[in-house]
Design a protein around this motif. Structure first.
Motif, PDB file in Angstrom:
ATOM      1  N   LEU A  65       0.467  -0.877   0.291  1.00 39.38           N
ATOM      2  CA  LEU A  65      -0.044  -0.048  -0.222  1.00 39.38           C
ATOM      3  C   LEU A  65       0.556   1.065   0.279  1.00 39.38           C
ATOM      4  O   LEU A  65      -0.055   1.728  -0.342  1.00 39.38           O
ATOM      5  CB  LEU A  65      -1.123  -0.280   1.434  1.00 39.38           C
ATOM      6  CG  LEU A  65      -2.290  -0.875   0.921  1.00 39.38           C
ATOM      7  CD1 LEU A  65      -2.594  -0.974   2.864  1.00 39.38           C
ATOM      8  CD2 LEU A  65      -3.325  -0.463   0.343  1.00 39.38           C
ATOM      9  N   HIS A  66       2.221   0.922   0.901  1.00 38.96           N
ATOM     10  CA  HIS A  66       2.952   2.339   0.611  1.00 38.96           C
ATOM     11  C   HIS A  66       3.688   2.483  -0.218  1.00 38.96           C
ATOM     12  O   HIS A  66       3.780   3.955  -0.670  1.00 38.96           O
ATOM     13  CB  HIS A  66       3.694   2.261   1.649  1.00 38.96           C
ATOM     14  CG  HIS A  66       3.160   2.691   3.206  1.00 38.96           C
ATOM     15  ND1 HIS A  66       3.858   2.629   4.485  1.00 38.96           N
ATOM     16  CD2 HIS A  66       1.625   2.940   3.539  1.00 38.96           C
ATOM     17  CE1 HIS A  66       2.752   3.128   5.313  1.00 38.96           C
ATOM     18  NE2 HIS A  66       2.059   2.882   4.641  1.00 38.96           N
ATOM     19  N   ASP A  67       3.928   1.160  -0.446  1.00 41.65           N
ATOM     20  CA  ASP A  67       4.793   1.246  -2.018  1.00 41.65           C
ATOM     21  C   ASP A  67       3.983   1.874  -3.342  1.00 41.65           C
ATOM     22  O   ASP A  67       4.888   2.500  -4.149  1.00 41.65           O
ATOM     23  CB  ASP A  67       4.789  -0.118  -2.702  1.00 41.65           C
ATOM     24  CG  ASP A  67       6.297  -0.375  -3.441  1.00 41.65           C
ATOM     25  OD1 ASP A  67       7.319   0.556  -3.573  1.00 41.65           O
ATOM     26  OD2 ASP A  67       5.606  -0.534  -4.455  1.00 41.65           O
ATOM     27  N   ASP A  68       3.240   1.507  -3.152  1.00 43.48           N
ATOM     28  CA  ASP A  68       2.020   2.040  -4.667  1.00 43.48           C
ATOM     29  C   ASP A  68       2.052   3.807  -4.337  1.00 43.48           C
ATOM     30  O   ASP A  68       2.127   4.480  -5.585  1.00 43.48           O
ATOM     31  CB  ASP A  68       0.794   1.039  -4.806  1.00 43.48           C
ATOM     32  CG  ASP A  68       1.147   0.178  -5.318  1.00 43.48           C
ATOM     33  OD1 ASP A  68       1.975   0.318  -5.325  1.00 43.48           O
ATOM     34  OD2 ASP A  68       0.171  -0.549  -4.816  1.00 43.48           O
ATOM     35  N   GLY A  87      -7.308   7.569  -3.129  1.00 44.28           N
ATOM     36  CA  GLY A  87      -6.077   8.527  -2.656  1.00 44.28           C
ATOM     37  C   GLY A  87      -5.116   7.807  -2.022  1.00 44.28           C
ATOM     38  O   GLY A  87      -5.678   7.102  -1.012  1.00 44.28           O
ATOM     39  N   ASP A  88      -3.846   8.406  -1.720  1.00 49.14           N
ATOM     40  CA  ASP A  88      -2.599   8.597  -1.197  1.00 49.14           C
ATOM     41  C   ASP A  88      -3.191   8.888   0.531  1.00 49.14           C
ATOM     42  O   ASP A  88      -2.294   7.589   1.425  1.00 49.14           O
ATOM     43  CB  ASP A  88      -1.917   9.390  -1.289  1.00 49.14           C
ATOM     44  CG  ASP A  88      -0.624   9.437  -2.582  1.00 49.14           C
ATOM     45  OD1 ASP A  88      -1.470   8.653  -3.615  1.00 49.14           O
ATOM     46  OD2 ASP A  88      -0.328  10.053  -3.151  1.00 49.14           O
ATOM     47  N   LYS A  89      -3.783   9.665   1.200  1.00 49.96           N
ATOM     48  CA  LYS A  89      -3.540  10.074   2.621  1.00 49.96           C
ATOM     49  C   LYS A  89      -4.267   8.310   3.037  1.00 49.96           C
ATOM     50  O   LYS A  89      -4.147   7.721   3.676  1.00 49.96           O
ATOM     51  CB  LYS A  89      -4.605  11.133   2.869  1.00 49.96           C
ATOM     52  CG  LYS A  89      -4.031  11.870   2.983  1.00 49.96           C
ATOM     53  CD  LYS A  89      -4.849  13.015   2.645  1.00 49.96           C
ATOM     54  CE  LYS A  89      -4.210  14.529   2.332  1.00 49.96           C
ATOM     55  NZ  LYS A  89      -5.272  15.818   2.492  1.00 49.96           N
ATOM     56  N   THR A  90      -5.461   7.877   1.925  1.00 48.35           N
ATOM     57  CA  THR A  90      -6.388   6.441   2.426  1.00 48.35           C
ATOM     58  C   THR A  90      -5.677   4.979   2.314  1.00 48.35           C
ATOM     59  O   THR A  90      -5.871   4.437   3.486  1.00 48.35           O
ATOM     60  CB  THR A  90      -7.603   6.286   1.770  1.00 48.35           C
ATOM     61  OG1 THR A  90      -8.555   8.124   2.233  1.00 48.35           O
ATOM     62  CG2 THR A  90      -8.692   5.212   2.170  1.00 48.35           C
ATOM     63  N   ALA A  91      -4.714   5.619   1.449  1.00 51.04           N
ATOM     64  CA  ALA A  91      -3.949   3.727   1.087  1.00 51.04           C
ATOM     65  C   ALA A  91      -2.574   3.807   2.189  1.00 51.04           C
ATOM     66  O   ALA A  91      -2.498   3.027   2.435  1.00 51.04           O
ATOM     67  CB  ALA A  91      -3.135   4.281   0.086  1.00 51.04           C
ATOM     68  N   ILE A  92      -2.159   5.468   2.727  1.00 55.67           N
ATOM     69  CA  ILE A  92      -1.371   5.200   3.567  1.00 55.67           C
ATOM     70  C   ILE A  92      -1.789   5.464   5.624  1.00 55.67           C
ATOM     71  O   ILE A  92      -1.104   3.886   6.342  1.00 55.67           O
ATOM     72  CB  ILE A  92      -0.929   6.594   3.625  1.00 55.67           C
ATOM     73  CG1 ILE A  92       0.762   6.954   2.478  1.00 55.67           C
ATOM     74  CG2 ILE A  92       0.606   6.647   4.840  1.00 55.67           C
ATOM     75  CD1 ILE A  92       1.089   8.796   2.625  1.00 55.67           C
ATOM     76  N   MET A  93      -3.376   5.566   5.332  1.00 52.98           N
ATOM     77  CA  MET A  93      -3.565   5.401   6.686  1.00 52.98           C
ATOM     78  C   MET A  93      -3.386   3.727   6.884  1.00 52.98           C
ATOM     79  O   MET A  93      -3.718   3.128   7.320  1.00 52.98           O
ATOM     80  CB  MET A  93      -4.685   6.171   7.221  1.00 52.98           C
ATOM     81  CG  MET A  93      -4.425   7.936   7.333  1.00 52.98           C
ATOM     82  SD  MET A  93      -2.775   7.742   7.726  1.00 52.98           S
ATOM     83  CE  MET A  93      -2.911   6.822   9.945  1.00 52.98           C
TER      84      MET A  93
END
Ligand code: FPP
Ligand code: MG
Length: 298
Positions: A65-68, A87-93
């Motif tokens: 998830l973080h790598d993407d 979105g990035d924020k959701t993927a990171i969290m």
């Protein structure tokens, strides 16, 4: 076997009492679960081995998830990535939630295992950082490439094999070596597939790595072999959106100079070393994991 791993992961996520997390998690396309398979084949499917397999798969999903986000990747396993969808924020969290819950569950396993896995996660994060650093300019250094893939990919596979062996009283050092060499071979093959497979079979466009700034082993071999002028030409293609003609030029030269063949040979040697380190266990299934990996589609 893998269904039980999924059930354990779902159970862990249910503990969190959060509908949104479950909803998002469902959107993640599941992968081959190579690490879980490896753990269960080594540790002979004990209860603790299943928990370990579930923990490692959660860590693996979190890291992807973080790598993407880091790679700005729109697709994962042939489908839209979580960052592309939400979105990035959701993927990171979501990655952080999976990752921290996996760590929480890791405390229920023996200290040796907790240390091995948590140390691997630090190493894989350092590996990812190194990957980002190396992608800034054309890396032509083989040792730096190997150091990066050792940390980014091999570390978690090494720790998985080592921990699984520990859980069932096998020689954890030998299995660690097996896992490390398997991991290195796995990443080299992944890097070759980016060059040899088309977008449809791989789920991502071919030669994507070079565009992303990743000069993987075949590119390092190729650069070594090219004439002065062609070295400059290859350097100028680095990180560019390649035309079909340019892609063909890269692939033709790779074939001509044996860059793919040499990389494949190295991956095969590492795979053979992996088999060698656990040969006394005569475990056909563990040897088969390696065979399947090397014989992936080209
Ligand atoms: C794939 O690399 C990425 C990894 C194997 C590791 C990524 C690690 C992190 C992002 C560190 C954070 C860790 C946690 C646990 C939150 P790739 O881009 O070469 O492969 P790909 O083609 O599958 O994207
Ligand atoms: Mg990536």
């Amino acid at each position: 076997m893998l269904q039980r791993v999924d059930d354990i992961v779902n159970g862990f996520l249910n503990d969190l009492n959060d509908k949104k997390v479950l909803e998002l998690y469902k959107e993640i396309t599941s992968g081959k679960k190579l690490r879980a398979k490896l753990i269960l084949k080594i540790a002979e499917q004990s209860d603790e081995a299943y928990v370990l397999a579930a923990i490692v798969e959660m860590i693996q999903v979190a890291s992807l998830l973080h790598d993407d986000v880091i790679d700005d990747a729109d697709t994962r396993r042939g489908k839209k990535s979580i960052n592309a969808l939400f979105g990035d924020k959701t993927a990171i969290m979501l990655g952080d939630i999976l990752y921290s819950k996996a760590y929480y569950e890791l405390t229920s396993l023996p200290e040796f295992v907790a240390k091995s896995i948590s140390n691997a996660v630090t190493r894989l994060s350092i590996g990812e950082l190194l990957d980002v650093e190396l992608s800034k300019s054309f890396n032509k250094n083989r040792d730096r490439y190997f150091d990066m893939i050792d940390k980014k990919t091999a570390s978690l596979i090494e720790a998985s094999a080592e921990s699984a062996a520990y859980l069932c009283g096998k020689d954890s050092k030998k299995f660690a070596l097996y896992g490390k060499n398997l991991g290195l071979a796995f990443q080299i093959i992944d890097d070759i597939l980016d060059i040899t497979q088309d977008a449809k079979t791989l789920g991502k466009p071919a030669l994507h790595d070079f565009k992303e700034g990743k000069a993987t082993l075949p590119y390092i071999y190729l650069y070594d072999k090219l004439s002065k002028d062609d070295k400059v030409k290859l350097e100028n293609l680095f990180k560019k959106d390649l035309t079909n003609e340019e892609k063909n030029w890269v692939i033709t030269n790779m074939k001509q100079y044996g860059a793919i063949e040499n990389s494949l040979e190295l991956a095969r040697d590492l795979a053979m070393e992996a088999i060698q380190s656990i040969k006394e266990y005569k475990n056909i299934e563990l040897e088969k994991i390696i065979q399947d990996m090397i014989q992936r589609e080209y």
